[in-house]
Design an enzyme around this catalytic site. Structure first.
Site, PDB file in Angstrom:
ATOM      1  CG  ASP A  29     -11.108 -37.883  64.621  1.00 44.56           C
ATOM      2  OD1 ASP A  29     -12.246 -38.388  64.646  1.00 44.56           O
ATOM      3  OD2 ASP A  29     -10.234 -38.229  63.833  1.00 44.56           O
ATOM      4  CG  ASN A  77     -19.106 -35.265  60.030  1.00 45.54           C
ATOM      5  OD1 ASN A  77     -18.762 -34.400  60.822  1.00 45.54           O
ATOM      6  ND2 ASN A  77     -18.282 -36.241  59.676  1.00 45.54           N
TER       7      ASN A  77
HETATM    8  C1  FPP Z   1     -15.701 -36.909  65.741  1.00 41.29           C
HETATM    9  O1  FPP Z   1     -15.593 -38.192  66.335  1.00 41.29           O
HETATM   10  C2  FPP Z   1     -16.741 -36.109  66.386  1.00 41.29           C
HETATM   11  C3  FPP Z   1     -17.851 -35.585  65.794  1.00 41.29           C
HETATM   12  C4  FPP Z   1     -18.140 -35.749  64.356  1.00 41.29           C
HETATM   13  C5  FPP Z   1     -18.849 -34.825  66.534  1.00 41.29           C
HETATM   14  C6  FPP Z   1     -18.274 -33.830  67.488  1.00 41.29           C
HETATM   15  C7  FPP Z   1     -19.368 -33.128  68.165  1.00 41.29           C
HETATM   16  C8  FPP Z   1     -19.405 -32.852  69.485  1.00 41.29           C
HETATM   17  C9  FPP Z   1     -18.346 -33.224  70.431  1.00 41.29           C
HETATM   18  C10 FPP Z   1     -20.578 -32.107  70.036  1.00 41.29           C
HETATM   19  C11 FPP Z   1     -20.337 -30.613  70.037  1.00 41.29           C
HETATM   20  C12 FPP Z   1     -21.558 -29.930  70.492  1.00 41.29           C
HETATM   21  C13 FPP Z   1     -21.820 -28.600  70.416  1.00 41.29           C
HETATM   22  C14 FPP Z   1     -23.124 -28.049  70.787  1.00 41.29           C
HETATM   23  C15 FPP Z   1     -20.851 -27.651  69.917  1.00 41.29           C
HETATM   24  P1  FPP Z   1     -15.898 -39.469  65.455  1.00 41.29           P
HETATM   25  O2  FPP Z   1     -17.335 -39.808  65.606  1.00 41.29           O
HETATM   26  O3  FPP Z   1     -15.447 -39.217  64.062  1.00 41.29           O
HETATM   27  O4  FPP Z   1     -15.008 -40.542  66.161  1.00 41.29           O
HETATM   28  P2  FPP Z   1     -14.307 -41.790  65.446  1.00 41.29           P
HETATM   29  O5  FPP Z   1     -13.286 -41.218  64.516  1.00 41.29           O
HETATM   30  O6  FPP Z   1     -13.688 -42.527  66.595  1.00 41.29           O
HETATM   31  O7  FPP Z   1     -15.378 -42.575  64.752  1.00 41.29           O
END
Ligand code: FPP
Length: 249
Positions: A29, A77
């Site tokens: 996160d 999501n």
């Molecule tokens: C959460 O941060 C993150 C995600 C929803 C996406 C995570 C995905 C990756 C790191 C890529 C993984 C790739 C592979 C191929 C396995 P957020 O966007 O919710 O952050 P925020 O809470 O600060 O808005």
């Protein structure tokens, strides 16, 4: 896979090799907030998030941890802006295509779990190819939860078991934890010993609801793109200071 630049190649001396978690799960996160703090668009946070995940996978392998499960995309999501959802789908696909060769060399077995049928067909094809090719690899099991929801996973297990009862293949009395777990996506890797969540939120967010029953939880304020080997070292140190009781005294 994976950036080779990091320090801490060896297991740090203050960690006990015999008491490492066998299976680590991560809720990655804080990508969006990380990007915002750098004055960048949110998607840059996801790009950097991939680098952090690649390094964690290599680190788990280097330190002898046998399974890593990452929450890449929850069934909730889809509610994000379309642009971001499309970016993530394309990113997953590109990363898989680019990293497959190295995952073979590193002996990583990759597995995707979740409602995969709802993903774009080109991503589904890349997922199927990478799972098929890495099936025999055995240094580390790397599971990526994509379009995953814990409640949905439990419901699909219930449906499968109910169908077996209806067909007369099993009796309701046969339904125990062992049978139930056979119908979960994680049947081959088992329950995580340690769940790490970054960015300070104290929530499970519909991740591995059944499997986390006795996992140790570790929450850090560090945002996911900044979660590196030093941070993982701290998480493992905290894990090793715990006394796991599994409900006993
Ligand atoms: C959460 O941060 C993150 C995600 C929803 C996406 C995570 C995905 C990756 C790191 C890529 C993984 C790739 C592979 C191929 C396995 P957020 O966007 O919710 O952050 P925020 O809470 O600060 O808005």
């Amino acid at each position: 896979m994976i950036t080779k630049s990091s320090t801490l190649q060896q297991l740090p001396a203050d960690l006990d090799r015999e008491r490492l978690p066998r299976h680590v799960a991560v809720i990655m996160d804080g990508n969006g907030r990380w990007a915002k703090r750098q004055g960048m668009p949110r998607i840059m946070g996801h790009r950097r998030g991939v680098d952090a995940l690649k390094d964690l996978l290599r680190c788990c392998k280097d330190w002898g941890i046998k399974a890593l499960t990452a929450y890449a995309f929850s069934s909730e999501n889809w509610g994000r802006p379309l642009e971001e959802v499309n970016f993530l789908m394309t990113l997953f696909e590109r990363v898989l295509r680019q990293e497959l060769q190295e995952m073979m060399e590193e002996n990583v077995q990759i597995n995707f779990v979740g409602n995969l049928q709802a993903l774009p067909p080109s991503l589904q094809a890349e997922i199927a190819r990478s799972m098929e090719q890495t099936r025999q690899n055995e240094d580390i099991a790397f599971t990526v939860a994509t379009n995953y929801g814990g409640r949905q996973e439990i419901l699909q297990a219930c449906r499968a078991i109910a169908t077996q009862v209806q067909q007369g293949l099993i009796h309701p009395d046969d339904i125990d934890e062992v049978l139930f777990e056979r119908h979960l996506y994680t049947t081959n890797v088992g329950d995580p010993d340690l769940l790490i969540r970054t960015s300070g939120e104290m929530r499970i967010s519909n991740f591995l609801l059944w499997q986390l029953a006795y996992s140790e939880l570790y929450v850090t304020d560090t945002l996911w793109p900044d979660f590196d080997r030093q941070e993982f070292h701290l998480a493992l140190r905290s894990y090793q200071q715990r006394h796991r009781r599994f409900g006993k005294v």
